[in-house]
Enzyme design. Structure first.
Site, PDB file in Angstrom:
ATOM      1  N   CYS A 185      67.042 104.573 158.297  1.00 42.24           N
ATOM      2  CA  CYS A 185      66.392 105.467 159.065  1.00 42.24           C
ATOM      3  C   CYS A 185      66.994 105.469 160.633  1.00 42.24           C
ATOM      4  CB  CYS A 185      64.821 105.857 159.230  1.00 42.24           C
ATOM      5  SG  CYS A 185      63.749 104.149 159.261  1.00 42.24           S
ATOM      6  N   GLY A 231      57.149 105.834 150.026  1.00 40.20           N
ATOM      7  CA  GLY A 231      57.323 107.276 150.175  1.00 40.20           C
ATOM      8  C   GLY A 231      58.369 107.165 149.056  1.00 40.20           C
ATOM      9  N   LYS A 232      59.634 106.632 148.846  1.00 40.62           N
ATOM     10  CA  LYS A 232      60.567 106.950 148.181  1.00 40.62           C
ATOM     11  C   LYS A 232      59.977 106.433 146.629  1.00 40.62           C
ATOM     12  CE  LYS A 232      64.102 107.029 151.542  1.00 40.62           C
ATOM     13  NZ  LYS A 232      63.039 106.826 152.501  1.00 40.62           N
TER      14      LYS A 232
END
Length: 446
Positions: free
Chosen positions: A377, A266-267
């Site tokens: 996270c 995602g990053k």
């Protein structure tokens, strides 16, 4: 000769049987639910509707497991013996249907009894299963009132950790935010197209540009690959909180950025879409393959390398090293309720040691004057601020670069007194909340 189609009752028992097996794989074998779900050999044999039911049932059971167990205990004179663990799981699945999913009592109870009858050596528990679940069906509201929501759904060690870290009031808000199915967030490849895709996806634009669609949107497709814009590579799924760290790095055009522990990517996709020259590093070749597939779908590019970051000997000349470190993932419990039952304090200690090694590698690979962005996270302080305090003590070349309110789009509540990012699941509660994330921006001296 044509085979008679299975009756609805038979299909339901089959789906519940798969859910029972998945629950055992998570709680006994300590396998992540998503992995167990993807690899279960019987799932392809089920109709799509039944596969969706299996996912909903196992997720609901794990999300409310602590509370469910307490309610079952209220309905029994003594706990079941360890050898009847499967019967305990059948009761959990039945209770989740009755108390969470709203399954009709006859369907939940009868299928649980039928499933018990199919277990070798467990048929003698059919009467108990029937009695316990019928009591829960009849006295559900009264039983729920005896076991408060949120706190009771968590393992004791996790609740104690959050009370110590955030205080009891804030910990209760976090626990309460984990009980609802989260919304679905998207990152859009081209900022100019946000409004277009927000309309197509029945989403709204969040601070910073993420799109958010409600969890129970009736227009939400069951398969994301059928949603508008997927085939065109216009967006990818990424929780709002997970999208924030990259946005703390400013203008990325032409900058050399190393994304450590990059998969699922995602990053990496955010960095590439922002114009960075990206190297994505991960230990797992399989996970990197999935990352590359995502890049290909989106029409983005990054150099992918499979290696252990702590041993990678590339020259330390990256402008930015982003380390999204492996962690307990307790910040993602809204989406992955199994995490609460897969980890314990011993895991946190091991992960913290690994995070120290990865931070040291990130510092080594960053050029003088460059930036290290550390994020996890996790809601555990041992994996967030304590790791940064230790890193600053180990590396005289590092200094913290505090974040400003403007850099977090006016969301003052997500800033710590030190200037780090700390999002909680209860933040933006009226908007559907967000995952728990921690990020700290560090600069390496020239």
């Amino acid at each position: 000769m044509k085979t008679k189609p299975k009756s609805a009752a038979t299909r339901e028992v089959s789906a519940r049987g798969v859910a029972l097996d998945l629950l055992a794989r998570v709680l006994e074998q300590k396998r992540p639910l998503e992995e167990a779900f993807e690899r279960h050999p019987d799932l392809p044999k089920l109709e799509n509707r039944d596969r969706q039911f299996v996912r909903a049932l196992t997720s609901a059971t794990l999300r409310h497991l602590g509370r469910i167990d307490r309610i079952i205990a209220l309905c029994m004179e003594r706990p079941l013996p360890n050898k009847a663990r499967a019967v305990t799981d059948i009761l959990r699945l039945g209770a989740a249907q009755l108390l969470v999913l709203g399954t009709p009592a006859h369907a939940a109870v009868d299928s649980a009894v039928a499933l018990t009858a199919q277990l070798g050596g467990a048929a003698g528990y059919k009467g108990l299963v029937n009695a316990v679940l019928r009591r829960i069906a009849g006295e559900g509201e009264a039983l729920l009132a005896q076991v408060p929501p949120g706190v009771a759904s968590l393992p004791d060690w996790l609740w104690a950790s959050w009370v110590w870290t955030y205080g009891e009031e804030q910990a209760a808000k976090i626990a309460g935010a984990l009980l609802d199915e989260p919304p679905l967030d998207f990152s859009v490849k081209r900022p100019a197209e946000r409004a277009q895709w927000a309309e197509a996806l029945h989403a709204r634009v969040m601070p910073g540009g993420s799109l958010r669609r409600a969890a129970h949107d009736p227009e939400r497709p069951q398969r994301l690959d059928e949603a508008p814009g997927f085939a065109e590579g216009a967006w990818w799924v990424q929780d709002f909180a997970a999208s924030l760290p990259v946005k703390l790095l400013g203008d990325l055009v032409g900058k050399r950025v190393l994304d450590l522990c990059a998969a699922p990517g995602g990053k990496t996709m955010q960095l590439a879409a922002a114009g960075a020259i990206v190297t994505a590093l991960d230990r797992s070749e399989d996970r990197l393959q999935r990352l590359q597939q995502n890049l290909d779908r989106l029409g983005l590019s990054a150099e992918c390398a499979a290696a252990d970051a702590t041993r990678w000997d590339a020259a330390g000349d990256f402008d930015i090293v982003l380390l999204d470190a492996p962690c307990s993932s307790t910040g993602t419990l809204r989406r992955h309720p199994d995490v609460a039952w897969l980890k314990d304090p011993r895991d946190i200690k091991k992960l913290a040691a690994a995070q120290n090694r990865l931070i040291d590698a990130a510092v080594r690979l960053t050029r003088p004057g460059g930036t290290v962005l550390y994020c996890v996270c996790s809601l555990q302080p041992e994996e967030g601020p304590e790791r940064i305090a230790a890193a600053l003590a180990r590396h005289e070349s590092l200094r913290r670069a505090p974040l400003t309110e403007a850099e977090v789009f006016g969301l003052r509540e997500v800033l710590t007194p030190e200037g780090d990012l700390r999002t909680l699941p209860c933040h933006l509660a009226s908007e559907g909340g967000m995952d728990g994330f921690y990020a700290a921006r560090l600069v390496k001296a020239d």
